[in-house]
Design an enzyme around this catalytic site. Structure first.
Site, mmCIF file in Angstrom:
data_model
loop_
_atom_site.group_PDB
_atom_site.id
_atom_site.type_symbol
_atom_site.label_atom_id
_atom_site.label_comp_id
_atom_site.label_asym_id
_atom_site.label_seq_id
_atom_site.Cartn_x
_atom_site.Cartn_y
_atom_site.Cartn_z
ATOM 1 N N GLN A 36 6.452 123.757 67.087
ATOM 2 C CA GLN A 36 7.186 124.594 66.147
ATOM 3 C C GLN A 36 6.951 124.151 64.707
ATOM 4 O OE1 GLN A 36 11.216 124.025 67.584
ATOM 5 N NE2 GLN A 36 10.739 121.882 67.957
ATOM 6 N N HIS A 67 28.427 121.421 66.998
ATOM 7 C CA HIS A 67 28.257 120.347 67.981
ATOM 8 C C HIS A 67 29.566 119.955 68.662
ATOM 9 C CE1 HIS A 67 24.465 119.741 65.606
ATOM 10 N NE2 HIS A 67 24.017 119.750 66.846
ATOM 11 N N GLU A 91 18.041 116.692 66.993
ATOM 12 C CA GLU A 91 18.523 116.001 65.797
ATOM 13 C C GLU A 91 19.515 114.892 66.117
ATOM 14 O OE1 GLU A 91 20.392 118.398 67.311
ATOM 15 O OE2 GLU A 91 20.489 119.854 65.675
ATOM 16 N N ASP A 111 14.003 116.105 75.427
ATOM 17 C CA ASP A 111 13.518 117.011 74.388
ATOM 18 C C ASP A 111 11.998 117.045 74.452
ATOM 19 O OD1 ASP A 111 14.905 118.252 71.590
ATOM 20 O OD2 ASP A 111 12.728 118.018 71.570
ATOM 21 N N ASP A 161 21.520 122.279 74.668
ATOM 22 C CA ASP A 161 21.506 122.482 73.215
ATOM 23 C C ASP A 161 20.116 122.977 72.841
ATOM 24 O OD1 ASP A 161 21.918 122.484 70.522
ATOM 25 O OD2 ASP A 161 22.053 120.309 70.303
#
EC number: 2.5.1.23
Length: 305
Positions: A36, A67, A91, A111, A161
């Protein structure tokens, strides 16, 4: 060093024919990973922000509105979540909130974008607040879907998330019936899952489809919302389980659980806020009641823009 720039904007499409322009005050990092395009920048109105593929993912102004809403309802509704899986959340703020819970003994974060995680460690300390250094965290760089499909562990809670399901993007596979079945296979008895579910006002059908898809797999499915200015309005979440029901918690019960189980001071979430989040506006309830579609690998759901 931060770089000062002349007049420049982030132009973010919110729906067909509609966009939000935010002046870029300063850029801390910008470029592209394997997965990305990214920019970490100071934006007018919302402050320091992470922008991925042209969309604001999180801002210093109100990241806690997102969050805390994502994490705390299902973790407090669970009797004592010891092992938690986070898919996405590069993050580090989701893990930060999970680690506030005194019951939590282990967090696995998966991730796919290692470069972005490293950028977050360097440039988004306000978000992760040292969470990446916790002894309780196991960071796995890899495909979230592949991880749950080959999962050999069982978790008390799974937190999704994720970026929005965009056509041609990698996340659309993480909102389907097949994926949610794999997620359920990673849960311990009494476990629960929560996912971000796009905007019930900007993409109401997508929100409803995500709810419907989870309802094909779990017996208790609770859609709820928060307000996130950086996302231009209401933002949706869906919690799902066969036993855990966060909507049944009263404001008093939530405040007592926060006092007993959460370390540090929350900035958004409390008992009164919890009750508000599960009281959906009439137009949102109407879309949920009228939409029958659900997402599969063969027929995924995509946000309009």
């Amino acid at each position: 060093m931060a770089q000062r720039l002349p007049w420049r904007f982030v132009a973010e499409w919110t729906s067909e024919g509609e966009m939000v322009l935010r002046e870029v005050k300063r850029i801390y990092a910008a470029g592209a990973t394997r997965y990305q395009e990214y920019m970490i920048a100071e934006l007018a109105g919302i402050g320091k922000a992470l922008v991925l593929d042209g969309k604001v993912q999180s801002s210093i102004l109100d990241e806690h509105w997102y969050h805390e809403a994502l994490v705390h309802p299902i973790l407090l509704a669970h009797q004592c979540p010891r092992k938690v899986l986070v898919i996405g959340g590069g993050e580090g703020a989701t893990v930060r909130e999970v680690l506030r819970h005194s019951c939590v003994e282990h967090v696995t974060m998966v991730d796919i974008d290692e470069e972005l995680v490293e950028l977050a460690k360097k440039h988004l300390a306000e978000w992760h607040q040292g969470a990446f250094s916790s002894d309780k965290l196991e960071l796995v760089i890899g495909d979230g879907r592949r991880y749950v499909e080959n999962c050999h562990r069982k978790y008390d809670a799974i937190i999704l998330d994720l970026v929005d399901p965009m056509e041609g993007g990698p996340a659309a596979r993480l909102y389907t019936l097949e994926f949610y079945r794999a997620v359920k296979g990673c849960l311990r008895p009494g476990g629960a899952v929560v996912t971000q579910a796009t905007s019930p006002t900007l993409s109401p059908r997508v929100y409803a489809v995500i709810r419907n898809t989870l309802a094909k797999v779990f017996t208790i499915v609770r859609p709820y919302v928060s307000y996130v200015r950086s996302y231009n309005g209401l933002w949706g979440f869906v919690a799902a389980s066969d036993t855990v029901d966060p909507a049944k918690l009263s404001a008093k019960e939530v405040d007592e659980l926060i006092a007993a189980r959460i370390r540090g001071q929350l900035r958004f979430y409390d008992g009164e806020t919890h009750e508000w989040m599960f009281r959906l506006p009439l137009p949102v309830r109407q879309v949920l009641s009228e939409t029958r579609d659900y997402a599969t690998d063969e027929k995924p759901v995509y946000v309009p823009v």
